[in-house]
Design a protein around this motif. Sequence first.
Motif, mmCIF file in Angstrom:
data_model
loop_
_atom_site.group_PDB
_atom_site.id
_atom_site.type_symbol
_atom_site.label_atom_id
_atom_site.label_comp_id
_atom_site.label_asym_id
_atom_site.label_seq_id
_atom_site.Cartn_x
_atom_site.Cartn_y
_atom_site.Cartn_z
ATOM 1 N N ALA A 20 -14.120 1.958 -0.427
ATOM 2 C CA ALA A 20 -14.211 2.903 -1.418
ATOM 3 C C ALA A 20 -13.128 4.168 -0.950
ATOM 4 N N MET A 21 -12.917 4.363 0.420
ATOM 5 C CA MET A 21 -11.860 5.046 1.201
ATOM 6 C C MET A 21 -10.696 4.662 0.759
ATOM 7 N N ARG A 22 -9.743 5.899 0.423
ATOM 8 C CA ARG A 22 -8.524 5.649 0.024
ATOM 9 C C ARG A 22 -7.708 6.500 1.087
ATOM 10 N N GLU A 23 -6.862 5.492 1.818
ATOM 11 C CA GLU A 23 -5.880 6.078 3.083
ATOM 12 C C GLU A 23 -4.518 6.453 2.504
ATOM 13 N N ILE A 24 -4.140 7.784 3.002
ATOM 14 C CA ILE A 24 -3.165 8.443 2.972
ATOM 15 C C ILE A 24 -2.267 8.811 4.038
ATOM 16 N N ASP A 25 -1.307 8.308 4.505
ATOM 17 C CA ASP A 25 -0.574 8.355 5.716
ATOM 18 C C ASP A 25 -0.039 9.801 5.921
ATOM 19 N N VAL A 26 -0.011 10.312 6.969
ATOM 20 C CA VAL A 26 0.377 11.539 7.628
ATOM 21 C C VAL A 26 1.985 11.805 6.889
ATOM 22 N N GLU A 27 2.509 10.873 7.066
ATOM 23 C CA GLU A 27 4.098 10.720 6.910
ATOM 24 C C GLU A 27 4.329 10.933 5.234
ATOM 25 N N GLU A 28 3.595 10.386 4.580
ATOM 26 C CA GLU A 28 3.748 10.639 3.129
ATOM 27 C C GLU A 28 3.532 12.037 2.811
ATOM 28 N N ILE A 29 2.376 12.626 3.424
ATOM 29 C CA ILE A 29 2.176 14.107 3.280
ATOM 30 C C ILE A 29 3.252 15.222 3.779
ATOM 31 N N SER A 30 3.768 14.707 4.895
ATOM 32 C CA SER A 30 4.964 15.637 5.357
ATOM 33 C C SER A 30 6.130 15.422 4.551
ATOM 34 N N SER A 31 6.463 14.358 4.256
ATOM 35 C CA SER A 31 7.640 14.045 3.279
ATOM 36 C C SER A 31 7.397 14.827 2.045
ATOM 37 N N ASN A 32 6.358 14.826 1.444
ATOM 38 C CA ASN A 32 6.373 15.485 0.225
ATOM 39 C C ASN A 32 6.261 17.086 0.334
ATOM 40 N N ILE A 33 5.801 17.554 1.515
ATOM 41 C CA ILE A 33 5.635 18.874 1.600
ATOM 42 C C ILE A 33 7.060 19.423 1.878
ATOM 43 N N ARG A 34 7.869 18.644 2.848
ATOM 44 C CA ARG A 34 9.414 19.110 2.831
ATOM 45 C C ARG A 34 10.151 19.179 1.401
ATOM 46 N N ASP A 35 9.701 18.418 0.750
ATOM 47 C CA ASP A 35 10.540 18.482 -0.568
ATOM 48 C C ASP A 35 10.054 19.707 -1.305
ATOM 49 N N MET A 36 8.704 19.639 -1.134
ATOM 50 C CA MET A 36 8.117 21.086 -2.051
ATOM 51 C C MET A 36 8.418 22.163 -1.385
ATOM 52 N N CYS A 37 8.839 22.492 -0.286
ATOM 53 C CA CYS A 37 9.471 23.785 0.474
ATOM 54 C C CYS A 37 10.702 23.792 -0.254
ATOM 55 N N ILE A 38 11.477 23.080 -0.487
ATOM 56 C CA ILE A 38 12.926 23.098 -0.841
ATOM 57 C C ILE A 38 13.003 23.357 -2.308
ATOM 58 N N GLU A 39 12.064 22.609 -2.912
ATOM 59 C CA GLU A 39 11.951 22.881 -4.539
ATOM 60 C C GLU A 39 11.368 24.171 -4.897
ATOM 61 N N ALA A 40 10.448 24.472 -4.297
ATOM 62 C CA ALA A 40 9.950 26.031 -4.599
ATOM 63 C C ALA A 40 10.842 27.204 -4.295
ATOM 64 N N ALA A 41 11.761 26.672 -3.406
ATOM 65 C CA ALA A 41 12.759 27.917 -3.118
ATOM 66 C C ALA A 41 13.998 27.958 -3.783
ATOM 67 N N HIS A 42 14.043 27.048 -4.805
ATOM 68 C CA HIS A 42 15.424 27.059 -5.408
ATOM 69 C C HIS A 42 15.079 26.947 -6.949
ATOM 70 N N PHE A 43 13.969 26.634 -7.580
ATOM 71 C CA PHE A 43 13.580 26.443 -8.703
ATOM 72 C C PHE A 43 12.369 27.148 -9.413
ATOM 73 N N LEU A 44 12.517 28.011 -10.369
ATOM 74 C CA LEU A 44 11.194 28.331 -10.978
ATOM 75 C C LEU A 44 10.402 27.437 -11.505
ATOM 76 N N THR A 45 8.958 27.705 -11.748
ATOM 77 C CA THR A 45 8.311 26.692 -12.653
ATOM 78 C C THR A 45 8.466 27.198 -14.223
ATOM 79 N N ASP A 46 8.142 26.397 -14.968
ATOM 80 C CA ASP A 46 8.501 26.508 -16.406
ATOM 81 C C ASP A 46 7.784 27.628 -17.015
ATOM 82 N N ASP A 47 6.603 28.078 -16.655
ATOM 83 C CA ASP A 47 5.906 29.197 -17.137
ATOM 84 C C ASP A 47 6.778 30.309 -16.813
#
Length: 300
Positions: A20-47
């Motif tokens: 039942a356990m789902r595995e998520i690799d730390v590299e996937e997490i780090s990669s997504n967070i890297r992109d999130m940091c850049i995204e949040a610094a350059h673009f506003l959310t729609d609201d």
Amino acid sequence: MITMPAMRRTMSSKRVLGAAMREIDVEEISSNIRDMCIEAAHFLTDDVKAALDNGAASDASPLGRQILTQLQENLKIAGEEMIPICQDTGMAVFFVKIGQEVHIKGGLLTDAINEGVRRGYTEGFLRKSVVADPLKRVNTGDNTPAVIHYDIVPGDKLEIILAPKGFGSENMSKIYMLKPADGIEGVKEAVLSAVKDAGPNACPPMVLGVGIGGTFEKAALLAKEALTRDISKPSEIPYIAELEKELLERINRLGIGPGGLGGSTTAFAVNINTYATHIAGLPVAVNICCHVNRHSRRVL
């Protein structure tokens, strides 16, 4: 002594749980967070962008409309040229909801988050604003460590919300330990007082996250998390939604306006979160954010 049938049942249970356990690799997490940091610094959310556009079209002050139009132009340049919306790219604050059926593989979740921040701020050429010690003031050079709030929830998903927080507005935030007798009117006065004290220093138009209840630290956390809620969506609690609406109207009548130079758009939204509290207390926290109110969300 454990009998053989009991051992088989235990082993079978472990296999079922393991499956039942789902595995998520730390590299996937780090990669997504890297992109999130850049995204949040350059673009506003729609609201938030919609609130900015509405203010630019409707502010009662010609100067207020001019400033909001300049903010729109700044946002356009930020997206096209990949230049941060604001020079203060903030301290990385995370709200992480971990499904009980998720297993993090390859390392520690906290380390993975900080690695993502490190990559995002260095590879995205974002300002590094974090010092390792609050008194010695030596910059860490990569904007780590992040501030991370964890919550264990049902399911097999990992939800990550990043809310980079600049300190022009953070420094204007307040916490009040009211008496129960102060009631809802005391809460209103506390929020209005925080906005008046902040004035132009919080880079208005502001977004206000308000936390009511809990304890000293819980109220502050409620307020911080309230800033990540879509500002076009009121509270699901009817009387709290009415309170949000009333406070926003009263704040926008203060005349502080965009950039603190006058106008009818002092705030885009007031988001309120509540929690149970002690019979002897009424904690109220007001976490103020500037007009960009940056955040990014991913579900893995």
